[in-house]
Design an enzyme around this catalytic site. Sequence first.
Site: not given
Ligand SMILES: NC(=O)c1ccc[n+]([C@@H]2O[C@H](COP(=O)([O-])OP(=O)(O)OC[C@H]3O[C@@H](n4cnc5c(N)ncnc54)[C@H](O)[C@@H]3O)[C@@H](O)[C@H]2O)c1
Length: 440
Positions: A252-253, A256, A263, A331
């Site tokens: 992480f250094l 960019g 996130c 995103r």
């Molecule tokens: N993407 C990453 O790299 C990452 C890493 C660590 C933590 N997170 C955290 O994990 C969480 C999810 O992130 P993501 O990137 O997977 O999101 P995402 O948007 O890819 O997926 C979320 C899914 O939840 C579904 N959904 C929403 N409400 C629902 C409900 N009531 N019932 C059933 N399905 C429902 C949506 O349709 C969607 O497909 C977030 O809080 C994010 O901050 C993400």
Amino acid sequence: MRVAVVGAGYVGLVSGACFADFGHDVCCIDLDQSKIDALMAGRIPIFEPGLQEIVANNVRLGRLTFATEIAPAVRAADAVFIAVGTPSRRGDGFADLTYVRDAARDIAGAIEGYTVVVTKSTVPVGTGDEVERIIRDLRPDAEFSVVSNPEFLREGAAISDFKRPDRIIVGREDERAEAVMREIYRPLYLNQAPLLFTSRRTAELTKYAANAFLAVKITFINEIADLCEQVGANVQEIARGIGLDNRIGSKFLHAGPGYGGSCFPKDTLALTKTAQDNGISLRIVEAASQVNEQRKRTIARKVIKACGGSVRGMTIALLGLTFKPNTDDMRDAPSLSIIAALQDAGAKVRAYDPEGTDQARPLVDDVHFAQDPYDCAEGADALVIVTEWDAFRALDLERLKQTMRTPVLVDLRNIYDGAEVAQQGFAYESIGRPVAPTGA
Ligand SMILES: NC(=O)c1ccc[n+]([C@@H]2O[C@H](COP(=O)([O-])OP(=O)(O)OC[C@H]3O[C@@H](n4cnc5c(N)ncnc54)[C@H](O)[C@@H]3O)[C@@H](O)[C@H]2O)c1
């Protein structure tokens, strides 16, 4: 163990598939019918290396199923994971907990027998208490515990991160829930992955602290890069020079165009709001968040400068649109701010991304999407590397020079050697490194 995962996005689908791979019986549920239809037809709705194979294998073995209806899977489950989105709330930037609350209500309606409800989504401290309240209010009779188990996987390396995590954090308030969580993660524990048990609030805050720290680290090296440019020093050498110190660490250094993704931007913002609500000001995190937001747009000035001070009427070709390589996730990608800034300055934009085009298309206007890097560079006045996909690391510069109007390469990820690029006749700009002599 019987596991239900609510939300089949980047986190839910990877977690569900990996839990199934551990031998658990998993059902992934999503409201999005098209996502579930795709999964049932054997198609993976996101790009994540290695996911297709794990999903296909576990579906074939009968350990992984998909549904839009939540009740049957929750009724049968020992543990229900909430993995729905927690985007920034419009207006104030706090985490929007609508999806988490909806999921909690849906789960409450279906719980049968002792069930552990696990929040995997990144949620502000105290959300576990709220989930517990929602379920308790709707189902005073239900037997359940609410646990926090934040996820640390990185898109692009999600499978290996999930299967070989640096640590697993479980915030629980009772021993019964702890026993279920131990059983679920037992295959990883056998692999020596540290399983840390904390209070629920501590676990919730640990996730934000981790992301905020990483965001600060990136922002720090980006600002050092800016200083390097003014004083003729090399940020890559500085990163190595400080990163070899174990107290700092080399990851992480990489300077960019600023961090993006689903996130860091939203989580740093939500954390500062949580602090404000509690009468604390996290000034370092606030500063990192603001500096980064500005950087994503101002970095376009580097392109403008490389083009002689104006890009009006020029064609700029961008390579890489996703917020990082090996994902299709757009995103908060820096490319979006860069495109807007270049268009505002009067440039025409062409772009190519190996996997992100479909997600990028609805987010931008008037961008020509190319088929490959060379098609992208055709007639361009400058080629800009925005995301460091492997496919961009060994471009045929001679071929690029022939197709471009002007041989200018702006490398926002420092993946080229400036002297070598200059030798091939390109003007070359990178981040925080001395400008290479202009070629022939
Ligand atoms: N993407 C990453 O790299 C990452 C890493 C660590 C933590 N997170 C955290 O994990 C969480 C999810 O992130 P993501 O990137 O997977 O999101 P995402 O948007 O890819 O997926 C979320 C899914 O939840 C579904 N959904 C929403 N409400 C629902 C409900 N009531 N019932 C059933 N399905 C429902 C949506 O349709 C969607 O497909 C977030 O809080 C994010 O901050 C993400």
